[in-house]
Motif scaffolding. Sequence first.
Motif, PDB file in Angstrom:
ATOM      1  N   LEU A 112       0.750  -1.393   0.090  1.00 42.94           N
ATOM      2  CA  LEU A 112      -0.006  -0.057   0.029  1.00 42.94           C
ATOM      3  C   LEU A 112       0.687   1.169  -0.024  1.00 42.94           C
ATOM      4  O   LEU A 112       0.525   2.174  -0.779  1.00 42.94           O
ATOM      5  CB  LEU A 112      -0.973  -0.119   1.266  1.00 42.94           C
ATOM      6  CG  LEU A 112      -1.915   1.158   1.400  1.00 42.94           C
ATOM      7  CD1 LEU A 112      -2.497   0.972   0.103  1.00 42.94           C
ATOM      8  CD2 LEU A 112      -2.603   1.007   2.387  1.00 42.94           C
ATOM      9  N   LEU A 113       1.805   1.447   0.852  1.00 46.48           N
ATOM     10  CA  LEU A 113       3.142   2.334   0.974  1.00 46.48           C
ATOM     11  C   LEU A 113       3.693   2.535  -0.364  1.00 46.48           C
ATOM     12  O   LEU A 113       3.682   3.781  -0.769  1.00 46.48           O
ATOM     13  CB  LEU A 113       3.948   2.202   2.099  1.00 46.48           C
ATOM     14  CG  LEU A 113       4.823   3.554   2.133  1.00 46.48           C
ATOM     15  CD1 LEU A 113       4.078   4.640   2.584  1.00 46.48           C
ATOM     16  CD2 LEU A 113       5.853   2.849   3.178  1.00 46.48           C
ATOM     17  N   LEU A 114       3.871   1.405  -0.965  1.00 42.43           N
ATOM     18  CA  LEU A 114       4.649   1.377  -2.430  1.00 42.43           C
ATOM     19  C   LEU A 114       3.997   2.150  -3.530  1.00 42.43           C
ATOM     20  O   LEU A 114       4.021   2.982  -4.039  1.00 42.43           O
ATOM     21  CB  LEU A 114       5.212   0.201  -2.779  1.00 42.43           C
ATOM     22  CG  LEU A 114       5.978   0.029  -4.107  1.00 42.43           C
ATOM     23  CD1 LEU A 114       7.054   0.794  -4.199  1.00 42.43           C
ATOM     24  CD2 LEU A 114       6.074  -1.274  -4.497  1.00 42.43           C
ATOM     25  N   ILE A 115       2.582   1.719  -3.541  1.00 38.91           N
ATOM     26  CA  ILE A 115       1.481   2.204  -4.194  1.00 38.91           C
ATOM     27  C   ILE A 115       1.288   3.671  -4.026  1.00 38.91           C
ATOM     28  O   ILE A 115       1.258   4.403  -5.140  1.00 38.91           O
ATOM     29  CB  ILE A 115       0.041   1.534  -4.250  1.00 38.91           C
ATOM     30  CG1 ILE A 115       0.320   0.044  -4.716  1.00 38.91           C
ATOM     31  CG2 ILE A 115      -1.003   2.350  -5.271  1.00 38.91           C
ATOM     32  CD1 ILE A 115      -0.848  -0.814  -4.608  1.00 38.91           C
ATOM     33  N   VAL A 116       1.125   4.088  -2.998  1.00 37.49           N
ATOM     34  CA  VAL A 116       0.926   5.519  -2.825  1.00 37.49           C
ATOM     35  C   VAL A 116       2.223   6.512  -3.155  1.00 37.49           C
ATOM     36  O   VAL A 116       1.938   7.348  -3.853  1.00 37.49           O
ATOM     37  CB  VAL A 116       0.555   5.800  -1.032  1.00 37.49           C
ATOM     38  CG1 VAL A 116       0.911   7.189  -0.833  1.00 37.49           C
ATOM     39  CG2 VAL A 116      -0.753   5.204  -0.910  1.00 37.49           C
ATOM     40  N   VAL A 117       3.330   5.921  -2.669  1.00 34.51           N
ATOM     41  CA  VAL A 117       4.645   6.596  -3.109  1.00 34.51           C
ATOM     42  C   VAL A 117       4.534   6.850  -4.791  1.00 34.51           C
ATOM     43  O   VAL A 117       4.986   7.768  -5.483  1.00 34.51           O
ATOM     44  CB  VAL A 117       5.769   5.941  -2.569  1.00 34.51           C
ATOM     45  CG1 VAL A 117       7.139   6.530  -3.090  1.00 34.51           C
ATOM     46  CG2 VAL A 117       5.994   6.171  -0.916  1.00 34.51           C
ATOM     47  N   LEU A 118       4.425   5.603  -5.546  1.00 29.27           N
ATOM     48  CA  LEU A 118       4.429   5.717  -6.836  1.00 29.27           C
ATOM     49  C   LEU A 118       3.480   6.625  -7.552  1.00 29.27           C
ATOM     50  O   LEU A 118       3.766   7.339  -8.415  1.00 29.27           O
ATOM     51  CB  LEU A 118       4.369   4.362  -7.305  1.00 29.27           C
ATOM     52  CG  LEU A 118       5.527   3.273  -7.304  1.00 29.27           C
ATOM     53  CD1 LEU A 118       5.051   1.948  -7.838  1.00 29.27           C
ATOM     54  CD2 LEU A 118       6.714   3.620  -7.955  1.00 29.27           C
ATOM     55  N   LEU A 119       2.191   6.802  -6.983  1.00 21.99           N
ATOM     56  CA  LEU A 119       1.119   7.476  -7.225  1.00 21.99           C
ATOM     57  C   LEU A 119       1.688   9.029  -7.199  1.00 21.99           C
ATOM     58  O   LEU A 119       1.487   9.789  -8.100  1.00 21.99           O
ATOM     59  CB  LEU A 119       0.034   7.382  -6.543  1.00 21.99           C
ATOM     60  CG  LEU A 119      -0.933   6.029  -7.301  1.00 21.99           C
ATOM     61  CD1 LEU A 119      -2.263   5.803  -6.299  1.00 21.99           C
ATOM     62  CD2 LEU A 119      -1.119   6.034  -8.485  1.00 21.99           C
ATOM     63  N   VAL A 120       2.324   9.510  -6.054  1.00 22.11           N
ATOM     64  CA  VAL A 120       2.678  10.793  -5.809  1.00 22.11           C
ATOM     65  C   VAL A 120       3.810  11.171  -6.581  1.00 22.11           C
ATOM     66  O   VAL A 120       4.192  12.213  -7.123  1.00 22.11           O
ATOM     67  CB  VAL A 120       3.083  10.796  -4.157  1.00 22.11           C
ATOM     68  CG1 VAL A 120       3.738  12.183  -3.953  1.00 22.11           C
ATOM     69  CG2 VAL A 120       1.869  10.827  -3.218  1.00 22.11           C
ATOM     70  N   ALA A 121       4.912  10.113  -6.871  1.00 20.92           N
ATOM     71  CA  ALA A 121       5.826  10.390  -7.756  1.00 20.92           C
ATOM     72  C   ALA A 121       5.530  10.659  -9.018  1.00 20.92           C
ATOM     73  O   ALA A 121       5.750  11.286  -9.980  1.00 20.92           O
ATOM     74  CB  ALA A 121       6.920   9.211  -7.468  1.00 20.92           C
ATOM     75  N   PHE A 122       4.394   9.951  -9.646  1.00 21.25           N
ATOM     76  CA  PHE A 122       3.803   9.930 -10.885  1.00 21.25           C
ATOM     77  C   PHE A 122       3.078  11.565 -11.264  1.00 21.25           C
ATOM     78  O   PHE A 122       3.436  12.099 -11.997  1.00 21.25           O
ATOM     79  CB  PHE A 122       2.661   8.917 -11.247  1.00 21.25           C
ATOM     80  CG  PHE A 122       2.046   9.147 -12.758  1.00 21.25           C
ATOM     81  CD1 PHE A 122       2.843   8.627 -13.775  1.00 21.25           C
ATOM     82  CD2 PHE A 122       0.859   9.513 -12.867  1.00 21.25           C
ATOM     83  CE1 PHE A 122       2.352   8.999 -14.768  1.00 21.25           C
ATOM     84  CE2 PHE A 122       0.209   9.545 -13.833  1.00 21.25           C
ATOM     85  CZ  PHE A 122       1.145   9.344 -14.991  1.00 21.25           C
ATOM     86  N   ALA A 123       2.343  11.774 -10.005  1.00 16.77           N
ATOM     87  CA  ALA A 123       1.631  13.027 -10.012  1.00 16.77           C
ATOM     88  C   ALA A 123       2.747  14.354  -9.876  1.00 16.77           C
ATOM     89  O   ALA A 123       2.515  15.233 -10.741  1.00 16.77           O
ATOM     90  CB  ALA A 123       0.883  13.066  -9.066  1.00 16.77           C
ATOM     91  N   LEU A 124       3.939  14.005  -9.547  1.00 18.16           N
ATOM     92  CA  LEU A 124       5.043  15.291  -9.116  1.00 18.16           C
ATOM     93  C   LEU A 124       5.996  15.141 -10.371  1.00 18.16           C
ATOM     94  O   LEU A 124       6.654  16.001 -10.570  1.00 18.16           O
ATOM     95  CB  LEU A 124       5.664  15.239  -7.955  1.00 18.16           C
ATOM     96  CG  LEU A 124       4.666  15.391  -6.689  1.00 18.16           C
ATOM     97  CD1 LEU A 124       5.301  15.301  -5.502  1.00 18.16           C
ATOM     98  CD2 LEU A 124       3.974  16.841  -7.004  1.00 18.16           C
TER      99      LEU A 124
END
Length: 66
Positions: A5-17
């Motif tokens: 779950l943490l990995l998915i959230v980090v990847l989503l934030v990285a993709f957005a930024l």
Amino acid sequence: MRFLLLLIVVLLVAFALWPRPAPPPVEETFIAPQLETIRKAEGVEQQYMDALERSEERIREDSGGG
């Protein structure tokens, strides 16, 4: 599970930024030939409007300035 779950959230934030590449100028895209035609038409339209204005001015002068 938390790690996933943490990995998915980090990847989503990285993709957005993540910086996105700038789009190419319109002149370098597939629509460039149409833009050239439109610009030529604008020039012709301006010439027509100038000629029409001169013609109307001449008609006013010939009719006595009324």
